[in-house]
Enzyme design. Structure first.
Site, PDB file in Angstrom:
ATOM      1  N   ASP A  11       0.883  -1.175   0.000  1.00  0.00           N
ATOM      2  CA  ASP A  11       0.000   0.000   0.000  1.00  0.00           C
ATOM      3  C   ASP A  11       0.917   1.221   0.000  1.00  0.00           C
ATOM      4  O   ASP A  11       2.144   1.090   0.108  1.00  0.00           O
ATOM      5  CB  ASP A  11      -0.897  -0.022   1.252  1.00  0.00           C
ATOM      6  CG  ASP A  11      -1.812   1.193   1.342  1.00  0.00           C
ATOM      7  OD1 ASP A  11      -2.316   1.632   0.283  1.00  0.00           O
ATOM      8  OD2 ASP A  11      -2.028   1.702   2.447  1.00  0.00           O
ATOM      9  N   SER A  12       0.312   2.394  -0.055  1.00  0.00           N
ATOM     10  CA  SER A  12       1.109   3.626   0.013  1.00  0.00           C
ATOM     11  C   SER A  12       1.750   3.795   1.395  1.00  0.00           C
ATOM     12  O   SER A  12       2.678   4.567   1.553  1.00  0.00           O
ATOM     13  CB  SER A  12       0.209   4.830  -0.270  1.00  0.00           C
ATOM     14  OG  SER A  12      -0.791   4.910   0.724  1.00  0.00           O
ATOM     15  N   CYS A  74      -4.625  -1.751  -1.495  1.00  0.00           N
ATOM     16  CA  CYS A  74      -4.841  -0.309  -1.663  1.00  0.00           C
ATOM     17  C   CYS A  74      -5.865  -0.106  -2.770  1.00  0.00           C
ATOM     18  O   CYS A  74      -5.676  -0.630  -3.877  1.00  0.00           O
ATOM     19  CB  CYS A  74      -3.512   0.327  -2.036  1.00  0.00           C
ATOM     20  SG  CYS A  74      -3.622   2.064  -2.499  1.00  0.00           S
ATOM     21  N   GLU A 153      -1.302   7.866   8.970  1.00  0.00           N
ATOM     22  CA  GLU A 153       0.136   7.564   8.882  1.00  0.00           C
ATOM     23  C   GLU A 153       0.874   8.066  10.128  1.00  0.00           C
ATOM     24  O   GLU A 153       1.832   7.448  10.583  1.00  0.00           O
ATOM     25  CB  GLU A 153       0.756   8.224   7.639  1.00  0.00           C
ATOM     26  CG  GLU A 153       0.394   7.554   6.331  1.00  0.00           C
ATOM     27  CD  GLU A 153       0.979   6.159   6.181  1.00  0.00           C
ATOM     28  OE1 GLU A 153       2.170   5.951   6.477  1.00  0.00           O
ATOM     29  OE2 GLU A 153       0.222   5.255   5.766  1.00  0.00           O
ATOM     30  N   CYS A 185     -11.054   3.050   1.228  1.00  0.00           N
ATOM     31  CA  CYS A 185      -9.601   3.260   1.310  1.00  0.00           C
ATOM     32  C   CYS A 185      -9.128   2.431   2.490  1.00  0.00           C
ATOM     33  O   CYS A 185      -9.762   2.448   3.553  1.00  0.00           O
ATOM     34  CB  CYS A 185      -9.279   4.739   1.526  1.00  0.00           C
ATOM     35  SG  CYS A 185      -7.553   5.070   1.966  1.00  0.00           S
ATOM     36  N   HIS A 187      -6.810   2.756   4.512  1.00  0.00           N
ATOM     37  CA  HIS A 187      -6.396   3.477   5.718  1.00  0.00           C
ATOM     38  C   HIS A 187      -7.568   3.721   6.676  1.00  0.00           C
ATOM     39  O   HIS A 187      -7.362   3.876   7.881  1.00  0.00           O
ATOM     40  CB  HIS A 187      -5.793   4.848   5.364  1.00  0.00           C
ATOM     41  CG  HIS A 187      -4.366   4.807   4.927  1.00  0.00           C
ATOM     42  ND1 HIS A 187      -3.972   4.367   3.676  1.00  0.00           N
ATOM     43  CD2 HIS A 187      -3.213   5.157   5.580  1.00  0.00           C
ATOM     44  CE1 HIS A 187      -2.654   4.468   3.578  1.00  0.00           C
ATOM     45  NE2 HIS A 187      -2.169   4.946   4.716  1.00  0.00           N
TER      46      HIS A 187
END
Ligand code: DGL
Length: 228
Positions: A11-12, A74, A153, A185, A187
């Site tokens: 993922d990012s 993701c 994050e 998403c 996240h």
């Protein structure tokens, strides 16, 4: 390809860990390699071509490390590069993520659903097709989200600032009277307690972690790649 090889997921940043924890739960015998592409986070506000090439580069690297399978953990990277990974590495099974529009369609009681996701995911043709397929007889309200990935994050998953940012995105959906919200998403599941606090017990919140893990199990079994 050996069944004892690891599964590669990326993922990012940390978002895909919401998928990985479900994979670990359903597949405790698998070795997992997780790549958080933090240097290029966030993906969701960048041009599609840029994320497509990141997606190819990162998955190529996981395959070099010996991954028997790629999980694109993701939504944004799945929109940008899932088909391209399959085209470049036809020998490797690839599983991607999409917002839970289909389950939301099945579960909504009043026919009004909301989808929270990045710009990249909501603007992609994959998402339009999903809404065409499962959204024709219901009302689908999309809400692009900005700034939340950065807070996740930073580990700020229960901050007042995160809560007030979430209000910005959830209040318009609540005004539309949605009874189901899909977290598009990977996240966002990390702020699920805050989301549930804001929307209240009458609104169902859906994420895709378990569905992706189940699909990973199916694909490994079909290909004879499940680690014994
Ligand atoms: N977690 C990702 C997704 O599912 C990427 C978010 C981002 O980097 O913008 O879309």
């Amino acid at each position: 390809m050996k069944s004892t090889a690891p599964i590669g997921a990326f993922d990012s940043g940390v978002g895909g860990l919401s998928i990985l924890r479900e994979i670990r739960r359903l597949l405790p015998a698998e070795d997992l390699i997780y790549l958080a592409d933090s240097a290029h986070c966030p993906y969701g506000i960048k041009p599609l071509e840029e994320i497509r090439s990141r997606t190819l580069e990162v998955s190529g690297y996981l395959i070099e490390l010996g991954a028997k399978m790629i999980v694109v953990a993701c939504n944004s990277a799945s929109v940008a590069g899932l088909d391209q990974i399959r085209a470049v590495h036809p020998e490797i099974p690839v599983v991607g993520v999409e917002p839970a529009v289909k389950p939301a369609h099945e579960r909504t009681r009043n026919g009004k659903i909301g989808v929270l996701a990045t710009d990249l995911t909501l603007n992609g043709s994959k998402f339009s097709l999903l809404v065409e397929k499962y959204g024709a007889d219901i009302e689908v309200y999309t809400q692009p989200v900005h700034g939340l990935v950065e807070l996740v994050e930073a580990g700020r998953i229960s901050d007042p600032e995160t809560e007030s940012l979430l209000h910005q995105f959830l209040d318009p959906l609540l005004e539309k009277n949605v009874d189901t919200i899909a977290l598009g998403c990977t996240h966002y599941p990390f702020v699920r307690p805050l989301i549930e606090k804001i929307v209240g017990p009458e609104v169902l919140v859906l994420d895709t972690g378990e569905a992706v893990a189940k699909q990973t199990v199916r694909v490994l079994e079909q290909q004879g790649l499940k680690n014994p």
